[in-house]
Each structure stands twice: as structure tokens, then as C-alpha cells.
Scaffold this active site. Structure first.
Site, short mmCIF file in Angstrom:
data_model
loop_
_atom_site.label_atom_id
_atom_site.label_comp_id
_atom_site.label_asym_id
_atom_site.label_seq_id
_atom_site.Cartn_x
_atom_site.Cartn_y
_atom_site.Cartn_z
N TYR A 153 11.46 -7.04 -1.63
CA TYR A 153 11.39 -5.57 -1.73
C TYR A 153 12.52 -5.03 -2.62
O TYR A 153 12.29 -4.18 -3.48
CB TYR A 153 11.49 -5.01 -0.31
CG TYR A 153 11.34 -3.52 -0.16
CD1 TYR A 153 10.08 -2.92 -0.12
CD2 TYR A 153 12.46 -2.70 -0.03
CE1 TYR A 153 9.95 -1.56 0.06
CE2 TYR A 153 12.33 -1.34 0.15
CZ TYR A 153 11.07 -0.77 0.19
OH TYR A 153 10.95 0.59 0.37
N LYS A 157 12.20 -2.96 -6.11
CA LYS A 157 12.74 -1.61 -6.27
C LYS A 157 13.82 -1.56 -7.35
O LYS A 157 13.92 -0.57 -8.08
CB LYS A 157 13.27 -1.09 -4.93
CG LYS A 157 12.18 -0.92 -3.86
CD LYS A 157 11.08 0.07 -4.27
CE LYS A 157 10.16 0.43 -3.11
NZ LYS A 157 9.14 1.41 -3.49
P1 NDP Z 1 3.81 3.91 4.52
O1 NDP Z 1 3.69 2.47 4.93
O2 NDP Z 1 3.89 4.95 5.57
O3 NDP Z 1 2.63 4.29 3.51
C1 NDP Z 1 2.38 3.48 2.40
C2 NDP Z 1 1.34 4.13 1.53
O4 NDP Z 1 1.14 3.27 0.39
C3 NDP Z 1 0.00 4.28 2.22
O5 NDP Z 1 -0.60 5.47 1.76
C4 NDP Z 1 -0.79 3.07 1.70
O6 NDP Z 1 -2.19 3.30 1.65
C5 NDP Z 1 -0.26 3.00 0.28
N1 NDP Z 1 -0.47 1.70 -0.35
C6 NDP Z 1 -0.01 0.49 0.06
N2 NDP Z 1 -0.42 -0.46 -0.79
C7 NDP Z 1 -1.17 0.16 -1.73
C8 NDP Z 1 -1.87 -0.28 -2.88
N3 NDP Z 1 -1.90 -1.58 -3.22
N4 NDP Z 1 -2.55 0.63 -3.62
C9 NDP Z 1 -2.54 1.94 -3.29
N5 NDP Z 1 -1.88 2.43 -2.22
C10 NDP Z 1 -1.21 1.54 -1.46
O7 NDP Z 1 5.09 3.94 3.57
P2 NDP Z 1 6.23 5.04 3.37
O8 NDP Z 1 5.64 6.39 3.33
O9 NDP Z 1 7.32 4.75 4.31
O10 NDP Z 1 6.77 4.62 1.92
C11 NDP Z 1 6.32 5.24 0.73
C12 NDP Z 1 7.17 4.73 -0.43
O11 NDP Z 1 8.54 5.03 -0.16
C13 NDP Z 1 7.10 3.22 -0.62
O12 NDP Z 1 7.13 2.91 -1.99
C14 NDP Z 1 8.35 2.72 0.06
O13 NDP Z 1 8.78 1.50 -0.47
C15 NDP Z 1 9.31 3.85 -0.26
N6 NDP Z 1 10.45 3.92 0.64
C16 NDP Z 1 10.28 4.18 1.98
C17 NDP Z 1 11.38 4.25 2.81
C18 NDP Z 1 11.27 4.55 4.27
O14 NDP Z 1 12.32 4.53 4.94
N7 NDP Z 1 10.12 4.83 4.82
C19 NDP Z 1 12.74 4.01 2.28
C20 NDP Z 1 12.79 3.76 0.87
C21 NDP Z 1 11.68 3.72 0.09
P3 NDP Z 1 -3.16 2.89 2.88
O15 NDP Z 1 -2.94 3.97 3.91
O16 NDP Z 1 -4.51 2.94 2.27
O17 NDP Z 1 -2.71 1.53 3.34
#
Ligand code: NDP
Length: 244
Positions: A153, A157
Site C-alpha cells: 500500500y 501511494k
Molecule cells: P473504502 O474501502 O471505504 O471504499 C473503497 C472504494 O473504492 C469503494 O467505493 C470501492 O468500490 C472502490 N474500489 C475498490 N477497488 C476498486 C476498483 N478496482 N475499481 C473501482 N473502484 C474500486 O475506502 P476508503 O473510503 O477508506 O478509502 C478511499 C481512498 O482513500 C483509498 O484510495 C484509500 O487508500 C485512501 N485512504 C483512506 C484512508 C482511511 O483512513 N480510510 C487513509 C488514507 C488513504 P466497491 O464499493 O464497488 O467495492
């Protein structure tokens, strides 16, 4: 305001992406809600429309080059292009490096880094024609500091941050800005699955003393999208002061 702008938010079916989609829609953008496979996929666009905003749903796995390129082509055909691209789709497959499998490493790189490359490359072509664009990549503080258990990861990033700065340099002459937002610990499905002792340990490292909310990240994205005309190649940490 973002009236008349078309904004694609990847991974917007829940969590941070959902909050970003709602925020951009509340500012007047037509929002394209992308998702991969969740059952709640139509809900976000439906909720936005119910609140008086404009949103449609385009499903596709961004790690699939053909599918991602076809999605951008379809949006361009239907709505005349993309003004704002938010690369938010992301997954985790955490494991200590010595135990991490190639499959765990490759899956995270494919979605979190290459997925963003696929959509940026295709969307930038439509932005070049308009000589306008805002690309915002959702990175992570893990990509700045590294994190035990997240070699895959953090690599993705950190790669996203390098890609952001490279694209910012390539596209600046055409009125397109490219920035990254690096969240710290934010309350979503991704962090809810962390063991309680990790959550407590994390809180101790956050000067503001708490996890952030998806809306905190959405506000930073909205700022870059609406007010960031002289900001490019930057990484904005939204982390309660964790990596200052
Ligand atoms: P969630 O796990 O809550 O949601 C992830 C989202 O990404 C979902 O909408 C999922 O869709 C979608 N997704 C996953 N794989 C794919 C793909 N191959 N193609 C299209 N859509 C995809 O994640 P978060 O909201 O927590 O995270 C969002 C972003 O923020 C990420 O990039 C994460 O790395 C980053 N982030 C999050 C942090 C945190 O503390 N939460 C901290 C730092 C960064 P579906 O519902 O269809 O599976």
C-alpha cells in the site's frame, strides 16, 4: 462553485469517495459515481439526485485498462469530457513484508496505482482539448512515512505521489493542475476493520487526537477543485497533524 463542471470520482460508492461525490455535487458539479462491485452502487447517485444535485453511476474496475479507458470514452461521449478527476478507488491487503504474497502486492499496486494511471491518462486527453482540468489523487500518509504491514500500500501511494508530480509538470502548460491529498486515519470501512489496539495506538500519534471523517477529506478535495488554480504538484495531508 462548480456549476457546469463534470467530475469523475472513482471508488465513490462508500467512504471517502462517497463524501467527495456529495461535496462536489453540492457545489454544482455533475458527478460521475464510479464503483467496482458493491451492492450499494446506485445509492450514492440516487441520494445526490434526491438532494437536488446531478449524478450518474458508471461502474468499472479501474485496474482493468480496457474498462477504465472505455469508461472515460463513454463519459466524454455522453457529457463532452471530464473537468475534474478524483482518483480515490483503493484497497488494502495488509501483511508483514516477510509474509506478503505476490498476489497481495500486485492487487494493491494494480488498483491503487495503475488504476489511477489508467484514468489520468485517458481523462487528460479530454482535458488537453479544453485546456482546463483538475486532477486530484487520493494518496495516503503511508506513502509519505511508510507503515509496517503496508509495504504494498505504501509503495502504491508513494508511487501515486511521484506520478502526481510528474503529471503536474507535464500538464501545467495546458491549464491542468494535478495534486494529491494524503489522508491520515479516516473513519471508513477500510479503518473499521483495524484491530482496536491499532486504532488506539493510531489515535496517540494524531495531535488532534481523533480519526478524521470522510467529509474532512472531501473539503480538501473541493478546495483543490474549486479554488486551486495556482496550486499544482502538491501533497496536502489531511491527517490531524500526524505527519507534520
Ligand atoms: P473504502 O474501502 O471505504 O471504499 C473503497 C472504494 O473504492 C469503494 O467505493 C470501492 O468500490 C472502490 N474500489 C475498490 N477497488 C476498486 C476498483 N478496482 N475499481 C473501482 N473502484 C474500486 O475506502 P476508503 O473510503 O477508506 O478509502 C478511499 C481512498 O482513500 C483509498 O484510495 C484509500 O487508500 C485512501 N485512504 C483512506 C484512508 C482511511 O483512513 N480510510 C487513509 C488514507 C488513504 P466497491 O464499493 O464497488 O467495492
Amino acid at each position: 462553485m462548480l456549476t457546469g463542471k463534470v467530475a469523475l470520482v472513482t471508488g465513490a460508492s462508500r467512504g471517502i469517495g462517497c463524501a467527495i461525490a456529495k461535496k462536489l455535487a453540492s457545489m454544482g458539479a455533475l458527478v460521475i459515481v464510479n464503483y467496482n462491485g458493491s451492492a450499494t452502487k446506485e445509492t450514492v447517485a440516487g441520494e445526490i439526485c434526491k438532494e437536488g444535485g446531478s449524478a450518474v453511476t458508471y461502474g468499472c474496475d479501474v485496474s482493468d485498462e480496457a474498462a477504465a479507458t472505455a469508461m472515460i470514452a463513454a463519459i466524454t461521449k455522453d457529457y463532452g469530457g471530464i473537468d475534474i478527476l478524483v482518483n480515490n478507488a483503493g484497497i488494502t491487503r495488509d501483511n508483514l513484508m516477510l509474509r506478503m504474497t505476490d498476489a497481495e502486492f500486485d492487487a494493491v499496486l494494480a488498483t491503487n496505482l495503475k488504476g489511477a494511471f489508467h484514468t489520468m491518462r485517458a481523462a487528460a486527453k479530454t482535458m488537453l482539448k479544453k485546456r482546463y482540468g483538475r486532477i486530484i489523487n487520493i494518496a495516503s500518509v503511508s506513502g509519505i512515512t511508510g507503515n509496517a504491514g503496508q509495504a504494498n500500500y505504501a509503495a502504491a501511494k508513494a508511487g501515486m505521489i511521484g506520478m502526481t508530480k510528474s503529471a503536474a509538470r507535464e500538464l501545467a502548460g495546458r491549464g491542468i493542475t494535478v495534486n494529491a491529498v494524503a489522508p491520515g486515519f479516516i473513519e471508513t470501512d477500510m479503518t473499521r476493520k483495524l484491530p482496536e489496539e491499532i486504532r488506539e495506538g493510531a489515535c496517540k500519534q494524531i495531535p488532534l487526537g481523533r480519526f478524521g471523517q470522510p467529509e474532512d477529506v472531501a473539503k480538501a478535495v473541493a478546495f483543490l477543485a474549486a479554488e486551486g488554480s495556482y496550486l499544482t504538484g502538491q501533497v496536502l495531508a489531511v491527517d490531524g497533524g500526524m505527519v507534520m
